[in-house]
Design a protein around this motif. Structure first.
Motif, PDB file in Angstrom:
ATOM      1  N   CYS A 227       0.830  -1.209   0.000  1.00 19.86           N
ATOM      2  CA  CYS A 227       0.000   0.000   0.000  1.00 19.86           C
ATOM      3  C   CYS A 227       0.863   1.257   0.000  1.00 19.86           C
ATOM      4  N   TYR A 228       2.003   1.204   0.694  1.00 21.82           N
ATOM      5  CA  TYR A 228       2.911   2.351   0.727  1.00 21.82           C
ATOM      6  C   TYR A 228       3.484   2.622  -0.663  1.00 21.82           C
ATOM      7  N   SER A 229       3.887   1.564  -1.373  1.00 26.31           N
ATOM      8  CA  SER A 229       4.437   1.768  -2.716  1.00 26.31           C
ATOM      9  C   SER A 229       3.353   2.233  -3.688  1.00 26.31           C
ATOM     10  N   GLU A 230       2.125   1.758  -3.527  1.00 20.08           N
ATOM     11  CA  GLU A 230       1.035   2.249  -4.371  1.00 20.08           C
ATOM     12  C   GLU A 230       0.760   3.729  -4.117  1.00 20.08           C
ATOM     13  N   GLU A 231       0.819   4.139  -2.861  1.00 16.59           N
ATOM     14  CA  GLU A 231       0.609   5.542  -2.515  1.00 16.59           C
ATOM     15  C   GLU A 231       1.701   6.417  -3.127  1.00 16.59           C
ATOM     16  N   ARG A 232       2.945   5.963  -3.050  1.00 16.25           N
ATOM     17  CA  ARG A 232       4.055   6.710  -3.646  1.00 16.25           C
ATOM     18  C   ARG A 232       3.901   6.783  -5.166  1.00 16.25           C
ATOM     19  N   GLY A 233       3.436   5.707  -5.793  1.00 17.62           N
ATOM     20  CA  GLY A 233       3.214   5.709  -7.229  1.00 17.62           C
ATOM     21  C   GLY A 233       2.138   6.696  -7.649  1.00 17.62           C
ATOM     22  N   MET A 234       1.084   6.773  -6.861  1.00 16.61           N
ATOM     23  CA  MET A 234       0.019   7.741  -7.168  1.00 16.61           C
ATOM     24  C   MET A 234       0.524   9.176  -7.029  1.00 16.61           C
ATOM     25  N   GLU A 235       1.355   9.438  -6.034  1.00 14.52           N
ATOM     26  CA  GLU A 235       1.938  10.771  -5.886  1.00 14.52           C
ATOM     27  C   GLU A 235       2.811  11.112  -7.085  1.00 14.52           C
ATOM     28  N   ALA A 236       3.607  10.143  -7.545  1.00 10.77           N
ATOM     29  CA  ALA A 236       4.477  10.368  -8.695  1.00 10.77           C
ATOM     30  C   ALA A 236       3.663  10.630  -9.959  1.00 10.77           C
ATOM     31  N   LYS A 237       2.575   9.882 -10.136  1.00  9.75           N
ATOM     32  CA  LYS A 237       1.718  10.107 -11.306  1.00  9.75           C
ATOM     33  C   LYS A 237       1.095  11.496 -11.259  1.00  9.75           C
ATOM     34  N   GLY A 238       0.706  11.935 -10.080  1.00 10.01           N
ATOM     35  CA  GLY A 238       0.131  13.266  -9.944  1.00 10.01           C
ATOM     36  C   GLY A 238       1.131  14.359 -10.275  1.00 10.01           C
ATOM     37  N   LEU A 239       2.371  14.197  -9.810  1.00  6.09           N
ATOM     38  CA  LEU A 239       3.400  15.187 -10.122  1.00  6.09           C
ATOM     39  C   LEU A 239       3.742  15.193 -11.601  1.00  6.09           C
ATOM     40  N   LEU A 240       3.765  14.014 -12.211  1.00  9.67           N
ATOM     41  CA  LEU A 240       4.035  13.939 -13.641  1.00  9.67           C
ATOM     42  C   LEU A 240       2.909  14.593 -14.446  1.00  9.67           C
ATOM     43  N   ALA A 241       1.678  14.391 -14.035  1.00 11.28           N
ATOM     44  CA  ALA A 241       0.549  15.031 -14.720  1.00 11.28           C
ATOM     45  C   ALA A 241       0.616  16.555 -14.557  1.00 11.28           C
ATOM     46  N   LEU A 242       0.970  17.023 -13.380  1.00 14.31           N
ATOM     47  CA  LEU A 242       1.115  18.465 -13.157  1.00 14.31           C
ATOM     48  C   LEU A 242       2.225  19.028 -14.032  1.00 14.31           C
ATOM     49  N   PHE A 243       3.349  18.316 -14.139  1.00 14.36           N
ATOM     50  CA  PHE A 243       4.441  18.755 -15.002  1.00 14.36           C
ATOM     51  C   PHE A 243       3.978  18.827 -16.454  1.00 14.36           C
ATOM     52  N   GLY A 244       3.236  17.828 -16.918  1.00 15.98           N
ATOM     53  CA  GLY A 244       2.750  17.822 -18.292  1.00 15.98           C
ATOM     54  C   GLY A 244       1.787  18.969 -18.575  1.00 15.98           C
ATOM     55  N   ILE A 245       0.912  19.249 -17.644  1.00 15.86           N
ATOM     56  CA  ILE A 245      -0.032  20.361 -17.823  1.00 15.86           C
ATOM     57  C   ILE A 245       0.714  21.686 -17.887  1.00 15.86           C
ATOM     58  N   CYS A 246       1.710  21.857 -17.016  1.00  9.01           N
ATOM     59  CA  CYS A 246       2.492  23.094 -17.028  1.00  9.01           C
ATOM     60  C   CYS A 246       3.268  23.245 -18.332  1.00  9.01           C
ATOM     61  N   VAL A 247       3.855  22.155 -18.830  1.00  8.76           N
ATOM     62  CA  VAL A 247       4.573  22.212 -20.109  1.00  8.76           C
ATOM     63  C   VAL A 247       3.609  22.573 -21.226  1.00  8.76           C
ATOM     64  N   TRP A 248       2.424  21.996 -21.212  1.00  8.21           N
ATOM     65  CA  TRP A 248       1.444  22.295 -22.254  1.00  8.21           C
ATOM     66  C   TRP A 248       1.041  23.774 -22.224  1.00  8.21           C
ATOM     67  N   LEU A 249       0.811  24.323 -21.027  1.00 12.42           N
ATOM     68  CA  LEU A 249       0.424  25.735 -20.929  1.00 12.42           C
ATOM     69  C   LEU A 249       1.551  26.663 -21.388  1.00 12.42           C
ATOM     70  N   VAL A 250       2.768  26.383 -20.980  1.00 12.95           N
ATOM     71  CA  VAL A 250       3.900  27.219 -21.394  1.00 12.95           C
ATOM     72  C   VAL A 250       4.140  27.084 -22.889  1.00 12.95           C
ATOM     73  N   THR A 251       3.971  25.883 -23.436  1.00  9.13           N
ATOM     74  CA  THR A 251       4.139  25.683 -24.876  1.00  9.13           C
ATOM     75  C   THR A 251       3.129  26.513 -25.653  1.00  9.13           C
ATOM     76  N   SER A 252       1.895  26.538 -25.202  1.00  9.39           N
ATOM     77  CA  SER A 252       0.888  27.322 -25.924  1.00  9.39           C
ATOM     78  C   SER A 252       1.218  28.808 -25.886  1.00  9.39           C
ATOM     79  N   GLN A 253       1.692  29.303 -24.760  1.00 13.89           N
ATOM     80  CA  GLN A 253       2.048  30.727 -24.675  1.00 13.89           C
ATOM     81  C   GLN A 253       3.267  31.047 -25.544  1.00 13.89           C
ATOM     82  N   LEU A 254       4.271  30.189 -25.508  1.00 13.04           N
ATOM     83  CA  LEU A 254       5.463  30.420 -26.334  1.00 13.04           C
ATOM     84  C   LEU A 254       5.150  30.290 -27.813  1.00 13.04           C
ATOM     85  N   HIS A 255       4.262  29.390 -28.177  1.00 10.80           N
ATOM     86  CA  HIS A 255       3.899  29.224 -29.588  1.00 10.80           C
ATOM     87  C   HIS A 255       3.160  30.464 -30.095  1.00 10.80           C
ATOM     88  N   GLU A 256       2.281  31.003 -29.283  1.00  9.44           N
ATOM     89  CA  GLU A 256       1.623  32.257 -29.667  1.00  9.44           C
ATOM     90  C   GLU A 256       2.645  33.379 -29.820  1.00  9.44           C
TER      91      GLU A 256
END
Length: 124
Positions: A43-72
């Protein structure tokens, strides 16, 4: 010794449950853990995996937002906006987001500690 089905005077292995120093995991209730632990390793490793997935999703969303602004910004400046320009913009925005995350993650706590020490020295 006869085991009675109705439960009267049925003492088979009754003490073993109380003498064991283990308990079921409160999250999955499948695995057993020591009394000192809160959750099992699975359960501890599953919890850590979910945290990592959340951080990776946040990183992807931030990259997408910055990419759209830089592309404009590239379109407004008349820079090439083909697939090469888009890939350059994505690489630059991933670097910017990674740099900002490193700045926040590593250097901001150090800056707060320095500021706290500076404030302590100003008082005393």
């Amino acid at each position: 010794m006869g085991i009675q089905v109705d439960g009267n005077n049925n003492r088979v292995a009754g003490r073993d449950y109380y003498e064991n120093k283990i308990k079921p995991c409160p999250r999955c209730e499948i695995r057993v853990i020591d009394r000192e632990k809160n959750v099992c390793n699975h359960c501890y490793s599953e919890e850590r995996g979910m945290e990592a997935k959340g951080l990776l999703a946040l990183f992807g969303i931030c990259v997408w937002l910055v990419t759209s602004q830089l592309h404009e910004w590239r379109i407004e400046r008349g820079l090439p906006v083909g697939i090469e320009g888009l890939m350059e913009t994505m690489a630059i925005s991933a670097g910017l987001v990674f740099g900002a995350a490193a700045l926040i993650w590593f250097f901001l706590p150090i800056a707060f500690e320095i500021l706290a020490e500076w404030l302590k020295s100003r008082r005393g």
